[in-house]
Design a protein around this motif. Sequence first.
Motif, short mmCIF file in Angstrom:
data_model
loop_
_atom_site.label_atom_id
_atom_site.label_comp_id
_atom_site.label_asym_id
_atom_site.label_seq_id
_atom_site.Cartn_x
_atom_site.Cartn_y
_atom_site.Cartn_z
N PHE A 180 0.64 5.76 0.12
CA PHE A 180 -0.19 4.55 0.14
C PHE A 180 0.68 3.31 0.35
O PHE A 180 0.30 2.38 1.06
N LEU A 208 -2.31 5.37 -6.69
CA LEU A 208 -2.67 4.13 -6.00
C LEU A 208 -2.14 2.92 -6.77
O LEU A 208 -1.61 1.96 -6.19
N SER A 220 1.74 2.83 3.95
CA SER A 220 0.64 2.56 4.88
C SER A 220 0.23 1.09 4.76
O SER A 220 0.51 0.44 3.77
N GLY A 221 -0.44 0.59 5.75
CA GLY A 221 -0.90 -0.79 5.69
C GLY A 221 -2.03 -1.00 4.72
O GLY A 221 -2.37 -2.14 4.39
N ALA A 222 -2.61 0.10 4.22
CA ALA A 222 -3.78 0.00 3.33
C ALA A 222 -3.45 -0.66 2.00
O ALA A 222 -4.34 -1.19 1.33
N ILE A 223 -2.18 -0.64 1.60
CA ILE A 223 -1.83 -1.20 0.30
C ILE A 223 -2.11 -2.70 0.24
O ILE A 223 -2.37 -3.26 -0.82
N ASP A 224 -2.10 -3.36 1.40
CA ASP A 224 -2.37 -4.80 1.43
C ASP A 224 -3.78 -5.13 0.97
O ASP A 224 -4.07 -6.26 0.59
N VAL A 225 -4.67 -4.14 1.03
CA VAL A 225 -6.05 -4.36 0.58
C VAL A 225 -6.11 -4.53 -0.93
O VAL A 225 -6.94 -5.25 -1.47
#
Length: 249
Positions: free
Chosen positions: A51, A114, A54-59
């Motif tokens: 996670f 997460l 990945s770029g998803a952590i910025d969410v």
Amino acid sequence: MADWDTRTGAPYVTAGADADTRDAGLRSYMLSVYNYMASGVLLTGIVAFAFAKSGAIDVLFAVQENGRVSPSLLGWIVMLAPLGIVMVMSFAQRSLSTPAMQALYWIYATTMGLSLSTIFLQYTDSSIAQVFFGTAAGFAGLSLWGYTTKRDLSGWGTFLIMGVVGLIVASIVNMFIGSGPLSMAISVIGVLLFAGLTAYDTQKIKSLYFYVQGTDMMGKTVVMGALTLYLDFINMFLFLLRLFGSQRN
């Protein structure tokens, strides 16, 4: 203090014809606890690493200019979700089935992954790996001692729990004052407390076997034992990381 049988973790009793069966059952029980615990830690690590990269952590999380991680609203939900899951597992374990407890454990390990993905934003990958393997070695030694010692460690419980409560209070206070020396002291004390809890909890989990063997609580006790040791490991790892982890520039 009373001497404890190093094989069973219970006070010494007269050996019977079923001693070998009893020992085999205990070994199988403890192996299941360790397998669940190790698998949960591994799952958390994989999720955290994947996670974070990945770029998803910025969410969920953003890094401020001072290096502190700031969670979004969804990030706060993810961070608080493990606490809710632990409370459900702790207070509803008698009414939940074993498969339900197992499912909650894996969900817990995933959400923790997460939440802990933020460490990859704060510390270098190499220092995280070094502290992780150092924690694993220390945890293994402490848990082995807790499993084999003849000392009754039950007297440690109150002291250790009070210490954890004090640690939480000190951590909350330090969130507002931001004291470096206090942060260092909290980390050192945290390592010592969870080192003690690792040995104490191992012996406690071992002794519970003799109360739940042959009952429908066996599977649930395995999961809860794994969760307890998981928490000891993760907390010891995080405190050691604060002490020895290398910050990203």
